[in-house]
Structures are given as C-alpha cells and as structure tokens.
Design a protein around this motif. Sequence first.
Motif, PDB file in Angstrom:
ATOM      1  N   LEU A   1       1.683  39.964  72.213  1.00 25.49           N
ATOM      2  CA  LEU A   1       1.090  39.411  73.422  1.00 25.49           C
ATOM      3  C   LEU A   1       0.200  38.230  73.092  1.00 25.49           C
ATOM      4  CD1 LEU A   1       1.011  42.776  73.686  1.00 25.49           C
ATOM      5  CD2 LEU A   1       0.260  42.115  75.945  1.00 25.49           C
ATOM      6  N   ARG A   2       0.339  37.191  73.874  1.00 27.05           N
ATOM      7  CA  ARG A   2      -0.583  36.061  73.753  1.00 27.05           C
ATOM      8  C   ARG A   2      -1.613  36.226  74.857  1.00 27.05           C
ATOM      9  NH1 ARG A   2      -0.381  29.966  72.616  1.00 27.05           N
ATOM     10  NH2 ARG A   2      -2.193  29.306  73.822  1.00 27.05           N
ATOM     11  N   LEU A   3      -2.880  36.213  74.473  1.00 20.94           N
ATOM     12  CA  LEU A   3      -3.974  36.371  75.419  1.00 20.94           C
ATOM     13  C   LEU A   3      -4.763  35.074  75.488  1.00 20.94           C
ATOM     14  CD1 LEU A   3      -5.183  39.837  74.122  1.00 20.94           C
ATOM     15  CD2 LEU A   3      -3.788  39.421  76.145  1.00 20.94           C
TER      16      LEU A   3
ATOM     17  N   LYS B   1      -6.350  37.248  79.869  1.00 15.60           N
ATOM     18  CA  LYS B   1      -5.094  37.493  80.575  1.00 15.60           C
ATOM     19  C   LYS B   1      -3.928  37.333  79.611  1.00 15.60           C
ATOM     20  CE  LYS B   1      -6.675  35.919  85.062  1.00 15.60           C
ATOM     21  NZ  LYS B   1      -6.369  35.059  86.202  1.00 15.60           N
ATOM     22  N   THR B   2      -2.891  38.168  79.797  1.00 17.88           N
ATOM     23  CA  THR B   2      -1.663  38.041  79.009  1.00 17.88           C
ATOM     24  C   THR B   2      -0.870  36.860  79.557  1.00 17.88           C
ATOM     25  OG1 THR B   2      -1.604  40.419  78.627  1.00 17.88           O
ATOM     26  CG2 THR B   2       0.447  39.218  78.269  1.00 17.88           C
TER      27      THR B   2
ATOM     28  N   LEU C   1       4.647  37.578  76.526  1.00 15.31           N
ATOM     29  CA  LEU C   1       4.950  38.861  75.902  1.00 15.31           C
ATOM     30  C   LEU C   1       6.323  38.762  75.255  1.00 15.31           C
ATOM     31  CD1 LEU C   1       4.600  41.956  75.453  1.00 15.31           C
ATOM     32  CD2 LEU C   1       5.631  42.259  77.693  1.00 15.31           C
TER      33      LEU C   1
END
Length: 59
Positions: free
Chosen positions: A35-37, A47-48, A51
């Motif tokens: 996941l990149r946040l 926030k994601t 994915l």
Amino acid sequence: MLFHCVDERQASTNRKTKKIVKTPDKPESLVQYRLRLDKSPPQGVWKTTSLTTVPGACS
C-alpha cells in the motif's frame, strides 16, 4: 510504503456461492499487499493511494 502479508490458505468460503473452497497450499497462497500511503493536507490524514498484491512474495 506499507507491506502486509496474508496467509490465504486460511481462506475457505466463496462469498457468491457460499460454498466452501479450499485455497491451495502453495507459495502463491502467501500474498503480500503493498500500500502506498499519502498524507492529505491540511488535516494530515493518511490515505491509501494505491494497492498492489504480489502472490508468493511473503514466502
């Protein structure tokens, strides 16, 4: 980046048909979620934003 591993061998139900389906016991059944946040301004809420799933990446 956040990495999370899931053992899909424990998954056993098809939600649409409600039939029990066993997940094969093989390396691809260990799935890594990537996941990149990103932090949103001005509140600073994480926030994601993307994915990706990678089968077999946790073995």
